[in-house]
Design an enzyme around this catalytic site. Structure first.
Site, PDB file in Angstrom:
ATOM      1  N   SER A 106       0.822  -1.202   0.000  1.00  0.00           N
ATOM      2  CA  SER A 106       0.000   0.000   0.000  1.00  0.00           C
ATOM      3  C   SER A 106       0.861   1.259   0.000  1.00  0.00           C
ATOM      4  O   SER A 106       1.926   1.303   0.626  1.00  0.00           O
ATOM      5  CB  SER A 106      -0.900   0.013   1.245  1.00  0.00           C
ATOM      6  OG  SER A 106      -1.544   1.263   1.398  1.00  0.00           O
ATOM      7  N   TYR A 129      -1.781   5.809  -4.639  1.00  0.00           N
ATOM      8  CA  TYR A 129      -2.761   6.887  -4.580  1.00  0.00           C
ATOM      9  C   TYR A 129      -2.126   8.114  -5.231  1.00  0.00           C
ATOM     10  O   TYR A 129      -0.933   8.385  -5.021  1.00  0.00           O
ATOM     11  CB  TYR A 129      -3.131   7.233  -3.132  1.00  0.00           C
ATOM     12  CG  TYR A 129      -4.034   6.229  -2.458  1.00  0.00           C
ATOM     13  CD1 TYR A 129      -5.358   6.090  -2.854  1.00  0.00           C
ATOM     14  CD2 TYR A 129      -3.568   5.432  -1.417  1.00  0.00           C
ATOM     15  CE1 TYR A 129      -6.203   5.174  -2.223  1.00  0.00           C
ATOM     16  CE2 TYR A 129      -4.403   4.517  -0.786  1.00  0.00           C
ATOM     17  CZ  TYR A 129      -5.711   4.395  -1.196  1.00  0.00           C
ATOM     18  OH  TYR A 129      -6.536   3.491  -0.582  1.00  0.00           O
ATOM     19  N   THR A 155      -4.961   3.013  -7.733  1.00  0.00           N
ATOM     20  CA  THR A 155      -6.303   3.022  -7.147  1.00  0.00           C
ATOM     21  C   THR A 155      -7.101   4.187  -7.720  1.00  0.00           C
ATOM     22  O   THR A 155      -6.671   5.344  -7.650  1.00  0.00           O
ATOM     23  CB  THR A 155      -6.231   3.118  -5.618  1.00  0.00           C
ATOM     24  OG1 THR A 155      -5.665   1.894  -5.110  1.00  0.00           O
ATOM     25  CG2 THR A 155      -7.613   3.303  -5.008  1.00  0.00           C
ATOM     26  N   LYS A 230      -6.929  -0.279 -10.494  1.00  0.00           N
ATOM     27  CA  LYS A 230      -7.568  -0.971  -9.371  1.00  0.00           C
ATOM     28  C   LYS A 230      -8.820  -0.219  -8.920  1.00  0.00           C
ATOM     29  O   LYS A 230      -8.755   0.963  -8.582  1.00  0.00           O
ATOM     30  CB  LYS A 230      -6.594  -1.087  -8.200  1.00  0.00           C
ATOM     31  CG  LYS A 230      -7.180  -1.762  -6.966  1.00  0.00           C
ATOM     32  CD  LYS A 230      -6.160  -1.820  -5.852  1.00  0.00           C
ATOM     33  CE  LYS A 230      -6.722  -2.533  -4.634  1.00  0.00           C
ATOM     34  NZ  LYS A 230      -7.812  -1.779  -3.991  1.00  0.00           N
ATOM     35  N   HIS A 254     -12.996  -2.067  -3.165  1.00  0.00           N
ATOM     36  CA  HIS A 254     -12.183  -1.489  -2.089  1.00  0.00           C
ATOM     37  C   HIS A 254     -12.540  -2.124  -0.742  1.00  0.00           C
ATOM     38  O   HIS A 254     -12.596  -1.441   0.288  1.00  0.00           O
ATOM     39  CB  HIS A 254     -12.361   0.029  -2.025  1.00  0.00           C
ATOM     40  CG  HIS A 254     -11.156   0.778  -1.524  1.00  0.00           C
ATOM     41  ND1 HIS A 254     -10.450   1.661  -2.297  1.00  0.00           N
ATOM     42  CD2 HIS A 254     -10.521   0.760  -0.319  1.00  0.00           C
ATOM     43  CE1 HIS A 254      -9.447   2.170  -1.587  1.00  0.00           C
ATOM     44  NE2 HIS A 254      -9.481   1.637  -0.381  1.00  0.00           N
TER      45      HIS A 254
END
Length: 334
Positions: A106, A129, A155, A230, A254
């Site tokens: 992440s 992100y 994402t 994603k 998510h």
């Protein structure tokens, strides 16, 4: 106590973790309908096993973006894993490598891309992100590339954070002894207290709401790594992703943490996220290894009992769902 089912780790994690941390990992958005549906959808899918097939040898290997893995089970990105266990992402990375599968780290990890790379060999993807400051994004992507990560999982379902009511009630924030390690040197590694969710406030302040398909193309100009999109839930967006040059998509809601009342994703793709973080909380690296081993064993047994010797032998004919055909109408009364 011997653990024989992956779901048992959740109760152990609930007992061990502070309420704020457990709720952050376990909860979903709004009414949590999709959170329940993600699990309930499995009950709508039944096996149609074939018999009298030689299943003395089962091959579960497959490839993802050309990388060979031991089984079609990978570790989805889960943020802030050191809230679950002191070794956090280190433990998960080592367990994934030992299992011969892919871990996706992440952006909001509590270990940096360099630190995770230092745990040893392994196939790793990086979840991204997109921040308002594109220099931060470009720097992070280049660091992941230098650290040996093999793909970027962009994402795309989080222009704003979903309304996670448990986090609001708990005034969730990252514990003061931890930082978002990938952003530590950029003055973006800490999360302030807020009147609701500290994470929601952080996202509102930092994440770029203007993210669009042109940014998928922009990413391809700053890295040679393949881009996975994603957070895709529709065929329409799948087609656009491919046209935009994405190497693949990750079908995801998510973990039911963004928009509530969207479908479960099991019919297209099932990712592994929460079982990993719950087992990490319960037993550290040994727990993650155990979960991956249990999932592998269950998958292998299901293949054998369904008469499938390799992944290519698994077809749609091996399952039946309640939406495959209309429910039979009751016979007319005579």
């Amino acid at each position: 106590m011997e653990i024989t089912n992956v779901s048992e780790y959740q109760e152990i994690a609930k007992q061990k973790l502070p309420k704020m941390v457990y709720d952050y990992y376990a909860s979903g958005a709004e009414d949590q309908w999709t959170l329940q549906e993600n699990r309930f959808a499995f009950t709508k899918i039944l096996f149609r096993p074939r018999i009298l097939i030689d299943v003395s040898k089962i091959d579960m290997t497959t490839t993802v973006l050309g990388f060979k893995i031991s089984m079609p089970i990978m570790i989805a990105p889960t943020a802030m894993q050191k809230m679950a266990h002191p070794e956090g992402e280190y433990a998960t990375a080592r367990a994934a490598s030992a299992a011969g599968t892919i871990m996706t780290l992440s952006s909001w990890a509590t270990s940096s891309v360099e630190e995770v790379a230092s745990t040893g060999p392994g196939i790793r993807f990086f979840q991204l992100y997109v921040y308002k400051d594109r220099n931060v994004v470009a720097q992070l992507v280049r660091r992941a590339e230098r650290a040996g990560f093999k793909a970027i999982a962009l994402t795309v379902d989080t222009p704003r954070l979903g309304r996670r009511e448990a986090d609001i009630k708990n005034r969730f924030t990252l514990p003061p002894f931890l930082t978002l390690k990938n952003f530590e040197g950029l003055d973006l590694g800490k999360m302030d207290q807020a009147d609701d969710s500290g994470l929601a406030s952080y996202v509102a302040g930092q994440i770029d709401r203007s993210l669009s398909w042109k940014d998928v193309k922009w990413l391809q100009t700053i890295t040679k790594l393949p881009i996975l999109v994603k957070g895709v839930l529709t065929a329409e967006d799948t087609r656009i992703a491919i046209q935009a040059g994405a190497a693949g998509i990750i079908v995801s809601n998510h973990g039911a943490r963004q928009l509530d009342y969207v479908p479960a994703t099991i019919m297209a793709l099932e990712e592994i996220g929460r079982p990993v973080v719950f087992s990490l909380a319960a037993e550290g690296e040994a727990g993650v290894r155990k979960v991956l081993s249990m999932l592998r064993d269950e998958f292998e047994l299901t293949m054998a009992l369904s008469g499938c010797r390799s992944l290519k032998e698994i077809t749609r004919d091996h399952i039946v769902t309640e939406w495959d055909s209309p429910h039979p109408r009751p016979a007319p009364r005579l």
